[in-house]
Design an enzyme around this catalytic site. Structure first.
Site, PDB file in Angstrom:
ATOM      1  N   CYS A  83       0.807  -1.224   0.000  1.00  0.00           N
ATOM      2  CA  CYS A  83       0.000   0.000   0.000  1.00  0.00           C
ATOM      3  C   CYS A  83       0.840   1.274   0.000  1.00  0.00           C
ATOM      4  CB  CYS A  83      -0.958   0.002   1.193  1.00  0.00           C
ATOM      5  SG  CYS A  83      -0.158  -0.287   2.786  1.00  0.00           S
ATOM      6  N   HIS A  89      -1.337   7.306   3.594  1.00  0.00           N
ATOM      7  CA  HIS A  89       0.101   7.091   3.775  1.00  0.00           C
ATOM      8  C   HIS A  89       0.853   8.244   3.103  1.00  0.00           C
ATOM      9  CE1 HIS A  89      -0.774   3.366   5.543  1.00  0.00           C
ATOM     10  NE2 HIS A  89      -0.306   2.521   4.644  1.00  0.00           N
TER      11      HIS A  89
END
Length: 366
Positions: free
Chosen positions: A161, A254
């Site tokens: 990810c 993120h």
């Protein structure tokens, strides 16, 4: 739009956070109809609403269409599941060797597997595809089918990810001879399948270790940049990556701080122009989940910000900012992606759309 066919799909590992995200993204999908949900043996036989209960972690409510679907056992019912769907999305929470075996089991049952798991990411003939970066890696699928002895069945995986924030920014700059990359990622708690309710220790806290994440961050980009040779994907040898991955008290998103060095250093103006105009295969095919702009560069000095920008383009675009020269490397910048959408379920849905549009998955006549 590139494809008007309809596909019957199943979600394996439907009760976990990524499985829940799949259901949200697929609720009104124009191509994919969720007809089957599966999870562990302890959840099998229950309705989805009973099995998930208070563990529903999405901000949108559970859709009525899923509430009364009876969960199947992902392992024991594999043959029945494979016979009812055109392909499955897989997001199970199991040991790595168990995931490998389960995904190969479905593939050998002639059911294509679009996986969110890490187990097969480094398997040499399993494509790990970001549609805007390496769509040509789908060409490995016939070699994998030959190894598995299948006609329809294969496995394709989504990358880690956190890579979705910085690899898209670096990929179009490789033509300048990208040599070295240092990246520090600041990763949301949903990457661990957690919320602040279930992980109160993360409130007002930073944890400087995410097990296995740094190794993935240093190795997986090289597979994305690799080439198919003699029936396998041979990873690139450059650039050299080094990474630190840190868990921060953020729900979703993120963030990456990136430093890069080139053989021929481009100007900042050249880089921004490349980012502003970058178009990938997903945009060329006008896939349903593809963002209109894959990469968005912010001129403001205080952007991108997780809270403001993680949901850009329905969470499917990559946001970049603060490009400037560095004293040790050539350039540095920050970048951001939504980890459970572009970085997980959304990235897998987009990969499935690509494989369907390019003819690697066909619906079964029933």
């Amino acid at each position: 739009m590139a494809n008007q066919k309809k596909y019957r799909v199943g979600v394996i590992g439907a009760t976990g956070m990524v499985g829940q995200r799949f259901l949200v993204l697929l609720e009104n999908h124009p191509w994919f109809e969720v007809v089957l949900l599966a999870a562990s043996a302890r959840s099998a036989g229950h309705t989805y609403e009973e099995a998930v209960g208070a563990r529903w972690k999405m901000t949108t409510p559970l859709a009525d269409k899923y509430k009364n679907m009876i969960l199947k056992d992902a392992e024991a019912d594999a043959e029945a599941i494979a016979s009812e769907v055109d392909f499955v999305f897989c997001a199970v929470d199991m040991k790595k060797d168990e995931i490998k075996a389960l995904e190969e089991k479905y593939a050998k049952l002639e059911c294509p597997v679009i996986s969110n798991n890490s187990a097969h990411r480094l398997t040499p003939d399993v494509p790990m595809i970001v549609p805007e970066i390496n769509p040509e890696h789908a060409e490995i699928i016939p070699y994998q089918k030959k190894r598995l002895g299948t006609k329809r069945g294969f496995i394709a995986v989504k990358s880690n990810c956190s890579l979705q924030s910085y690899v898209p920014a670096l990929h179009p700059l490789r033509k300048f001879g990208l040599k070295r990359v240092l990246v520090c990622t600041y990763q949301a708690i949903s990457g661990a399948g957690k919320t602040f309710d279930t992980w109160p220790e993360m409130i007002d806290n930073v944890i400087p270790l995410i097990g296995g994440e740094e190794e993935k961050s240093e190795v997986e980009p090289l597979k994305l940049f690799g080439k198919i040779e003699n029936g396998v994907i041979v990873p690139a040898t450059e650039p050299g990556f080094t990474a630190q991955c840190i868990r921060v008290p953020v729900s979703n998103g993120h963030l990456g701080a990136v430093f890069a060095e080139f053989e021929q250093k481009p100007t900042n103006e050249e880089i921004i122009e490349i980012w502003d105009n970058y178009v990938g295969r997903a945009q060329e095919l006008n896939l349903p989940s593809a963002p209109e702009k894959f990469i968005r560069y912010f001129r403001e000095e205080n952007r991108p910000q997780i809270k403001l920008d993680r949901d850009n383009d329905n969470g499917m675009s990559v946001s970049i900012g603060r490009l400037r020269e560095d004293t040790q490397y050539d350039i540095k910048f920050v970048c951001l992606s939504h980890n459970t959408i572009r970085g997980a379920a959304g990235g897998a849905v987009l990969m499935a759309e690509l494989l369907c549009a390019e003819g690697y998955i066909e619906p079964i006549a029933r």
